[in-house]
Design an enzyme around this catalytic site. Sequence first.
Site, PDB file in Angstrom:
ATOM      1  N   ASN A 130      45.643  31.671  34.485  1.00 31.83           N
ATOM      2  CA  ASN A 130      45.378  30.945  33.323  1.00 31.83           C
ATOM      3  C   ASN A 130      44.437  31.927  32.368  1.00 31.83           C
ATOM      4  O   ASN A 130      43.509  31.387  31.664  1.00 31.83           O
ATOM      5  CB  ASN A 130      44.419  29.894  33.916  1.00 31.83           C
ATOM      6  CG  ASN A 130      45.121  28.702  34.639  1.00 31.83           C
ATOM      7  OD1 ASN A 130      46.295  28.421  34.317  1.00 31.83           O
ATOM      8  ND2 ASN A 130      44.498  28.353  35.635  1.00 31.83           N
ATOM      9  N   ARG A 131      44.710  33.315  32.517  1.00 27.38           N
ATOM     10  CA  ARG A 131      43.980  34.279  31.586  1.00 27.38           C
ATOM     11  C   ARG A 131      42.598  34.313  31.880  1.00 27.38           C
ATOM     12  O   ARG A 131      41.759  34.910  31.216  1.00 27.38           O
ATOM     13  CB  ARG A 131      44.077  33.981  30.172  1.00 27.38           C
ATOM     14  CG  ARG A 131      45.763  34.159  29.666  1.00 27.38           C
ATOM     15  CD  ARG A 131      46.070  35.510  30.053  1.00 27.38           C
ATOM     16  NE  ARG A 131      47.381  35.789  29.291  1.00 27.38           N
ATOM     17  CZ  ARG A 131      48.506  35.696  30.213  1.00 27.38           C
ATOM     18  NH1 ARG A 131      48.365  35.449  31.289  1.00 27.38           N
ATOM     19  NH2 ARG A 131      49.767  35.930  29.505  1.00 27.38           N
TER      20      ARG A 131
END
Length: 214
Positions: free
Chosen positions: A191-192
């Site tokens: 999810n970065r």
Amino acid sequence: MNDLSNYRKSYEKSELLETTIPEDPINLFNRWFHEVEDFGGSGEVNAMTVSTIGLDGFPKARVVLLKKFSEEGFIFYTNYNSEKGKAIEANPNVCLSFFWQEAERQVIIKGIAQKTSEIISDNYFDSRPDGSKLGAIVSKQSEVIPSRTFLEENLKKLETEFEGKAIPRPENWGGYIVTPLQVEFWQGRPNRLHDRIRYTSQSDFSWKIERLSS
């Protein structure tokens, strides 16, 4: 226009936590370097990008090979009269970066570059194959040349000249050691929300450790 907005990847191979890292970034770099080797990825693990500020005021980055690292710093070799050599002579502030795709890791090192001792440069030059030694002599790195043939013909002349002889290190070729002032470790996460840990050198020779937002 080539639209790359759908190029996405989920990073899920590892994590980087304050509870599992050493107080010294060189120890962590050493750990990561050998872990990346164990991943068995393609390419050269010691390939790094060296960024300098050129005499024209623009930054420039190029890939070179790391040849040694220790608590003292990171060593690579080049032609001192090359574009990067002239840039370092004018401004020794440099950046080294490693991107190890197989392990989803990146290391960024800000530091000061200076020439290694002549003994260190001599010892490494002597360890190189003769072809690499002659290549270092024949190449006027970063200079404009008329053709590929020009290089190859000059190499043939040197091969004849040094046949059966020791090949000395040219004075304009040798090592740089980069003393790290700041080292940032980046570990890809889902999810970065990547892990980023930064080490900054302190006046008492210790390291300040901080987590950065992804």
